[in-house]
Every structure is written in structure tokens, then in C-alpha cells.
Design an enzyme around this catalytic site. Structure first.
Site, mmCIF file in Angstrom:
data_model
loop_
_atom_site.group_PDB
_atom_site.id
_atom_site.type_symbol
_atom_site.label_atom_id
_atom_site.label_comp_id
_atom_site.label_asym_id
_atom_site.label_seq_id
_atom_site.Cartn_x
_atom_site.Cartn_y
_atom_site.Cartn_z
ATOM 1 N N SER A 151 48.644 47.805 34.709
ATOM 2 C CA SER A 151 48.728 48.771 35.482
ATOM 3 C C SER A 151 50.263 49.284 35.878
ATOM 4 O O SER A 151 51.023 48.689 35.064
ATOM 5 C CB SER A 151 48.615 48.030 37.258
ATOM 6 O OG SER A 151 49.100 48.875 38.121
ATOM 7 N N TYR A 164 50.371 41.386 43.340
ATOM 8 C CA TYR A 164 49.630 42.196 42.412
ATOM 9 C C TYR A 164 50.643 42.587 41.320
ATOM 10 O O TYR A 164 50.176 42.636 40.074
ATOM 11 C CB TYR A 164 48.920 43.467 43.190
ATOM 12 C CG TYR A 164 48.175 44.541 42.375
ATOM 13 C CD1 TYR A 164 46.781 44.394 41.891
ATOM 14 C CD2 TYR A 164 48.690 45.606 41.600
ATOM 15 C CE1 TYR A 164 46.079 44.947 41.129
ATOM 16 C CE2 TYR A 164 48.022 46.437 40.829
ATOM 17 C CZ TYR A 164 46.883 46.381 40.637
ATOM 18 O OH TYR A 164 45.932 46.977 39.900
HETATM 19 P P1 NDP Z 1 36.924 47.810 41.618
HETATM 20 O O1 NDP Z 1 37.312 46.882 42.704
HETATM 21 O O2 NDP Z 1 36.472 49.145 41.672
HETATM 22 O O3 NDP Z 1 36.182 46.915 40.627
HETATM 23 C C1 NDP Z 1 36.389 45.403 40.429
HETATM 24 C C2 NDP Z 1 35.548 44.799 39.522
HETATM 25 O O4 NDP Z 1 35.817 43.457 39.278
HETATM 26 C C3 NDP Z 1 34.170 44.725 40.132
HETATM 27 O O5 NDP Z 1 33.323 44.695 38.861
HETATM 28 C C4 NDP Z 1 34.028 43.392 40.531
HETATM 29 O O6 NDP Z 1 32.766 42.851 41.006
HETATM 30 C C5 NDP Z 1 34.753 42.469 39.682
HETATM 31 N N1 NDP Z 1 35.434 41.347 40.177
HETATM 32 C C6 NDP Z 1 36.420 41.300 40.932
HETATM 33 N N2 NDP Z 1 36.723 39.988 41.263
HETATM 34 C C7 NDP Z 1 36.092 39.247 40.213
HETATM 35 C C8 NDP Z 1 35.967 37.873 40.024
HETATM 36 N N3 NDP Z 1 36.512 36.879 40.555
HETATM 37 N N4 NDP Z 1 34.909 37.319 39.056
HETATM 38 C C9 NDP Z 1 34.295 38.251 38.551
HETATM 39 N N5 NDP Z 1 34.395 39.691 38.594
HETATM 40 C C10 NDP Z 1 35.225 39.915 39.590
HETATM 41 O O7 NDP Z 1 38.208 47.973 40.645
HETATM 42 P P2 NDP Z 1 38.903 48.906 39.837
HETATM 43 O O8 NDP Z 1 38.003 49.530 39.050
HETATM 44 O O9 NDP Z 1 39.818 50.031 40.528
HETATM 45 O O10 NDP Z 1 40.028 48.338 38.798
HETATM 46 C C11 NDP Z 1 39.756 47.371 37.690
HETATM 47 C C12 NDP Z 1 40.967 46.962 37.195
HETATM 48 O O11 NDP Z 1 41.807 47.998 37.030
HETATM 49 C C13 NDP Z 1 41.561 45.856 37.894
HETATM 50 O O12 NDP Z 1 42.489 45.175 37.046
HETATM 51 C C14 NDP Z 1 42.701 46.836 38.524
HETATM 52 O O13 NDP Z 1 43.796 46.085 38.994
HETATM 53 C C15 NDP Z 1 43.205 47.827 37.343
HETATM 54 N N6 NDP Z 1 43.844 49.033 37.909
HETATM 55 C C16 NDP Z 1 43.333 49.878 38.801
HETATM 56 C C17 NDP Z 1 43.739 51.076 39.262
HETATM 57 C C18 NDP Z 1 43.239 51.946 40.341
HETATM 58 O O14 NDP Z 1 43.799 52.837 40.651
HETATM 59 N N7 NDP Z 1 42.133 51.777 40.613
HETATM 60 C C19 NDP Z 1 45.202 51.104 38.853
HETATM 61 C C20 NDP Z 1 45.805 50.395 37.640
HETATM 62 C C21 NDP Z 1 45.005 49.304 37.336
HETATM 63 P P3 NDP Z 1 32.200 41.951 42.025
HETATM 64 O O15 NDP Z 1 33.019 42.365 42.971
HETATM 65 O O16 NDP Z 1 30.705 41.857 41.932
HETATM 66 O O17 NDP Z 1 32.601 40.478 41.545
#
Ligand code: NDP
Length: 260
Positions: A151, A164
């Protein structure tokens, strides 16, 4: 498994496992890897949502190339069983994207130990757990690509997201530590560091007029990123086009981290 694709960014013959690919950034990266020719294993915890994504991709790219598995990446026995089941029932994982993550926004004076540990465990420890299990098989085969999703908070702090920021800072050095141990086994581990991307995780920020204007002013490209912005860099890091790229954090942030 068919032979690996012959052109630089062709992923034919690869099997990519993308954690947290039921939605958001992981979903777009998984679709990008499918478009580049890979077979893909989708993942998340919510089985209904995961199945809907699997069905959509199976309709578009063929059900033979699209798989799905649900497990919690913070639970070690589930991680062990999940990776073992992909390797035995679907095929050898050649590309791992450690993408799943959570955010928790609260001032640090109000941050409970429980929430701190939940965020660190999901955003940092789980990348180690899943990475370790997948690497066992990759090291034995002497081939693999890992992409850890970092990130802009890997480099920059902001009030209210302390856990985070600490976790994403850790992802940089986890990427380096994995490189130090596994690069000689022909495993390239790198990180992609997205800027502010419009997903469910950031919807509340997009809806906040003051925050939205701050992002537009703070980002030289003057826009939010889209999940599609991550696809090209992810395909590159998954492909033979990055075979001598090791331990790097590639910022995909519209220039946010190079200006004040
Ligand atoms: P979302 O919240 O849209 O999606 C998160 C995904 O992770 C979902 O598929 C969720 O599925 C899964 N997930 C979360 N916790 C668990 C767990 N304990 N076990 C298994 N699956 C899990 O997030 P984003 O797409 O926005 O983010 C994706 C990545 O990118 C993250 O690492 C985030 O920190 C990073 N990021 C995002 C940014 C942004 O601006 N959006 C910027 C920089 C980095 P479910 O809930 O069904 O488990």
C-alpha cells in the site's frame, strides 16, 4: 500441466492463487491473470460471494480454468489444508498473490489490542502463513512468482490507520525476507503498492467530499485508481518478463508517493 507460455507476458500453463479475489482488487487481478492465459483459483471467506464471482468468470473464461476455495487466511490449520487441497485437487500453484486484507479506521488512542492484532494478523501474518505453505511446494519445484499486496501506507503514515500502516510497512520487509530465502530457488517475490483505489474498502472515503478532494489534490494523476490499474503490473510480476526482479515494492499510485 501444459508448457509455460512462450511470450513474455503469456501466462498459459500457470496456475495462479489470488487471496481475497471474490471482490475488489483481487478480483480484477484474478481476471487479468485469466485474460493473460492462466488458470485461476479464486478465494475469500464468504462462500456465496465467492461462488457468484466463480460463476461469472467460468461463464466468460471457461469453467476448466476457474476454481474457487474458501478459507480464513488467519487460521493456520485452514491455510495448510487449503493450500494442500489446491495442490492435490487442482494443480501446482505457480503464482501466488497475497492480496486479502482488512482496514480498521480509528485513532490510535482508541485502538484496542484486539483490533490491532486482527489487522496485523490479516494484513501481515497471513501473507507469511500462505506464502510459507505455497513456497514449500515452489521451492521443491524450483519455480514460482509471489506478489504481496502492500500500500502507499508501506511508506507513508496518516492518522487513524495505525495498525494497517504498521502491517503494510511489514509487508515491504516480509517481501525482502522471502527474497533473501527463496530467490536462489527461482522464486521471484515482489510487492505491488496500490495508491487510493475505489473499492468497497474505500467506499466511505470516496463518499466523503472533504477526503475525496484531498485525494484528488494529493495525487499527481488527479484521480482515484481503479482496480484495473493493478492488472498490468500484476501480469508483469507474474510473468517471465520479471524473472530478474526480486524483492521490489512497485508503487501503482498515480505518483502520490513521489510528491509532497
Ligand atoms: P476488499 O475489502 O474489497 O476485499 C477484500 C478481500 O479479502 C475480499 O475478497 C475478502 O473476502 C478477503 N478477505 C478479507 N479478510 C480475509 C480473511 N481473513 N480470510 C480470507 N479472505 C479474506 O479490499 P480491496 O480490494 O480494497 O483490498 C485488497 C488488498 O489491497 C488489501 O490487502 C488492501 O489492504 C490492499 N490495498 C487496497 C487499497 C484500496 O485503496 N482499496 C489501497 C492499497 C492497498 P471475505 O470478506 O469474503 O473474506
Amino acid at each position: 500441466m501444459p508448457a509455460r507460455g512462450s511470450t513474455t507476458f503469456d501466462l498459459t500453463g500457470d496456475l495462479a492463487f489470488v487471496t481475497g479475489s471474490s471482490r475488489g482488487i483481487g478480483r480484477s487481478i484474478a481476471e487479468g491473470l485469466l485474460r493473460a492465459g492462466a488458470h485461476v483459483v479464486l478465494h475469500g471467506r464468504d462462500e456465496g460471494r465467492l461462488e457468484r464471482t466463480r460463476q461469472q468468470f467460468a461463464d466468460q473464461y471457461g469453467k476448466r480454468r476457474v476454481h474457487a476455495i474458501a478459507f480464513d487466511i488467519t487460521d493456520e490449520p485452514s491455510v495448510r489444508a487449503g493450500i494442500a487441497s489446491i495442490e492435490t485437487e487442482i494443480g501446482p500453484i505457480t503464482v501466488l498473490v497475497n492480496n486479502a486484507g482488512v482496514q480498521h479506521r480509528v485513532p490510535m488512542l482508541e485502538l484496542s489490542l484486539e483490533d490491532w492484532e486482527r489487522v496485523i494478523r490479516t494484513d501481515l501474518t497471513a501473507a507469511f502463513l500462505v506464502g510459507r505453505e505455497v513456497a514449500k511446494a515452489m521451492v521443491a519445484r524450483r519455480r514460482g512468482k509471489m506478489i504481496n499486496i502492500a500500500s502507499v501506507q508501506t511508506d507513508l503514515a496518516r492518522p487513524s490507520i495505525g495498525a494497517y500502516t504498521a502491517a503494510k510497512g511489514g509487508v515491504r520487509n516480509l517481501t525482502r525476507a522471502m527474497t533473501a530465502e527463496w530467490a536462489a530457488d527461482n522464486i521471484q517475490v515482489n510487492a505491488l503498492a496500490p495508491g487510493y483505489i475505489h473499492t468497497e474498502m474505500t467506499q466511505a472515503l470516496v463518499d466523503d467530499d472533504a477526503f475525496n478532494s484531498w485525494i484528488l489534490g494529493r495525487t499527481p494523476a488527479h484521480r482515484w485508481g481503479t482496480t484495473e490499474d493493478l492488472v498490468g503490473p500484476a501480469v508483469w510480476l507474474a510473468s517471465s518478463g520479471s524473472d530478474f526482479v526480486n524483492g521490489q515494492v512497485i508503487f501503482v499510485d498515480g505518483g502520490m508517493t513521489v510528491v509532497v
